[in-house]
Design an enzyme around this catalytic site. Structure first.
Site, PDB file in Angstrom:
ATOM      1  N   GLU A  75       8.771   0.721  11.405  1.00  0.00           N
ATOM      2  CA  GLU A  75       9.881   1.684  11.322  1.00  0.00           C
ATOM      3  C   GLU A  75       9.244   3.058  11.397  1.00  0.00           C
ATOM      4  OE1 GLU A  75      11.983   4.511  10.247  1.00  0.00           O
ATOM      5  OE2 GLU A  75      12.012   3.689   8.212  1.00  0.00           O
ATOM      6  N   CYS A 126      13.091  10.537   8.320  1.00  0.00           N
ATOM      7  CA  CYS A 126      13.046  10.216   9.750  1.00  0.00           C
ATOM      8  C   CYS A 126      14.430  10.071  10.369  1.00  0.00           C
ATOM      9  CB  CYS A 126      12.237   8.946   9.970  1.00  0.00           C
ATOM     10  SG  CYS A 126      12.798   7.538   8.984  1.00  0.00           S
ATOM     11  N   GLU A 182       9.028  15.572  16.070  1.00  0.00           N
ATOM     12  CA  GLU A 182       9.538  15.426  14.709  1.00  0.00           C
ATOM     13  C   GLU A 182       8.855  16.451  13.807  1.00  0.00           C
ATOM     14  OE1 GLU A 182      10.706  11.747  11.813  1.00  0.00           O
ATOM     15  OE2 GLU A 182       8.713  11.677  12.724  1.00  0.00           O
ATOM     16  N   LYS A 242       0.859  -1.185   0.000  1.00  0.00           N
ATOM     17  CA  LYS A 242       0.000   0.000   0.000  1.00  0.00           C
ATOM     18  C   LYS A 242       0.892   1.230   0.000  1.00  0.00           C
ATOM     19  CE  LYS A 242      -1.480   2.969   2.210  1.00  0.00           C
ATOM     20  NZ  LYS A 242      -1.430   4.483   2.093  1.00  0.00           N
TER      21      LYS A 242
END
Length: 482
Positions: A253, A287, A387, A179
């Site tokens: 992750e 990231c 973040e 996906k």
């Protein structure tokens, strides 16, 4: 303009359940790049059914591992031959600067080769002798595929994220429904073309662009055996809860807020050169980037000045231009999110060294953000803990190595990080103390042979190399008498 009105389901291009096509626009100037079919729940059902049938009733899971490796080698060669096309497609969709997408192509090859090496060396079936020499038995240990894998990846580095999941899953003999984000619909249909040409058997792979609701439907599907997800920590928590409820295998992750620990003896020009890509690569939308810069008080002003000079030297603009270093954010809402964090940093009392919330002049049509550096940052500030996913750096002072390690570890995340020192041994000593899954010394690249993944809220499980391959494997023990 490119039009892709079919979905890749089970190795065939099929008409989607919803005939409406999604318009893909350039984050640089909002021009229309293409229109692409999107998957709904009915398409997910069809893809999972094809994968289930291919796993339960077709030869792929039982194929000699060497034959599966050959398919992946063909795929790798096909992608290498179209590397420029792949890089251009990602730049157009994502706004990633051309230097970044082009530089990433050889790394995709290294990533695949590391998985191939692991698959070649793995004992898919081996005999383990008993620890008791007098025992009248031994054990046959088999490594077998898990089943049907739902792989869900984000928009920021689509080919890398897809490679990290599809390669080990297929090498192990699983079938996969991938996906992908709607924003990557064009480049991921190109990936489907490459896998189709590589010659995967019917049913083994589907690639579906779809929204978050469809993604949740996929990972909740009763015929999914494993979920492999890359994305935000918030979404990861939701997926982990779904996996736990169904007892599905899961690997995650997730996010990061990585620290670059600059030791007193570091070579500052080398540090700045490394942080260009290590902290600001892919427009800051990655990231693993080292966005918390930890600087010793004895060199703090010097380091802040060097960061200011480095950041201001980077060209912001059209990602297709060869001298552009930072392109636009992928979407308007992502642009606004980053701008809001810059405003928050000012409100929190951090010192704005360069940049700010204003959009760069002449680039108002695109999703652009001015690269920004904050100094005098307290690690408790939100801009140091959350973040941001954009070109925003925070510089935090520390007193000594113990203080630097404390600050670096004072985060809910633990994905990546770096240590900079004139002494590799000194840097290694500090790296051993960091609670993070990956640490680079003096700007070294991340190795695809070692495991990659996070501590704490940065994830569960690992990718890359032998460890990453085993995330897609079940271990079976067969004990037999002599």
């Amino acid at each position: 303009m490119i039009v892709r009105d079919k979905l890749y389901i089970g190795g065939s291009w099929v008409t989607p359940s919803d005939p409406d096509l999604l318009e893909i626009r350039s984050p640089h100037d909002q021009s229309v790049l293409g229109r692409v079919a999107q998957a709904g729940n009915a398409d997910v059902d069809a893809a999972v059914a094809a994968a289930r049938k291919a796993f339960d009733h077709a030869p792929w899971p039982h194929t000699d591992p060497k034959e599966r490796q050959e398919v992946i080698r063909r795929l790798n060669a096909l992608r290498e031959a179209r590397a420029d096309e792949v890089a251009a497609a990602i730049s157009a969709e994502n706004g990633s600067a051309g230097w970044f997408t082009k530089a990433g192509q050889p790394f995709l090859t290294l990533q695949v080769n590391a998985y191939l090496k692991a698959a070649e060396e793995l004992g898919w079936e081996e005999t383990v002798e008993p620890s008791d020499p007098s025992a009248p038995y031994d054990t046959v240990v088999r490594r077998e595929p898990i089943g049907v894998v739902a792989a869900v990846i984000p928009w920021n580095s689509p080919f890398s994220a897809a490679t990290a999941k599809l390669t080990p899953a297929l090498l192990a003999g699983n079938t996969v429904v991938l996906k992908v984000s709607p924003e990557n619909s064009l480049s991921m249909m190109l990936l489907a073309d490459l896998y189709h040409e590589a010659g995967l058997p019917e049913g083994v792979l589907s690639i579906l662009p779809a929204d978050r609701e469809t993604s949740e439907y996929l990972v909740s599907h009763p015929d999914i055996d494993k979920i492999a997800f890359t994305g935000s920590t918030r979404a990861g928590r939701r997926i982990a809860s779904i996996a736990g409820g169904h007892l599905k295998r899961v690997s995650l992750e997730l996010g990061g807020k990585s620290a670059a620990v600059i030791l007193e003896d570091a070579d500052l020009p080398a540090v700045m050169q490394g942080l260009r890509s290590g902290s600001l690569g892919n427009n800051g939308e990655a990231c693993i980037l080292q966005t918390r810069i930890l600087a010793p008080r004895s060199r703090y002003d010097e380091i802040v000045a060097a960061l200011k000079e480095m950041v201001e030297s980077l060209k912001v603009g059209d990602p297709s231009e060869p001298d552009t270093f930072i392109g636009p954010m992928i979407r308007r809402d992502q642009q606004q999110r980053v701008i809001d964090y810059i405003k928050l940093g000012v409100e929190e009392g951090a010192r704005l060294v360069t940049g700010g919330p204003e959009v760069p002049k002449g680039l108002e049509k695109g999703n652009y953000v001015t690269p920004t550096v904050f100094a005098d940052v307290d690690n408790r500030m939100r801009i140091a803990q959350e973040e941001i996913f954009g070109p925003v750096l925070v510089v935090i002072p520390y007193d000594d190595e113990d203080d630097a390690v404390r600050i670096a570890n004072d985060s809910e995340y633990g994905l990546s990080g770096g240590v900079w020192s004139a002494s590799t041994e000194r840097a290694l000593t500090v790296a051993r103390r960091l609670r993070t899954g990956t640490v680079t010394l003096n700007g070294s690249p991340i190795s695809f042979d070692g495991p990659f993944g996070g501590y704490k809220a940065s994830g569960v499980g690992r990718e890359y190399g032998r460890v990453g391959l085993t995330e897609y494997i079940e271990h079976k023990s067969i004990t037999r008498r002599h």
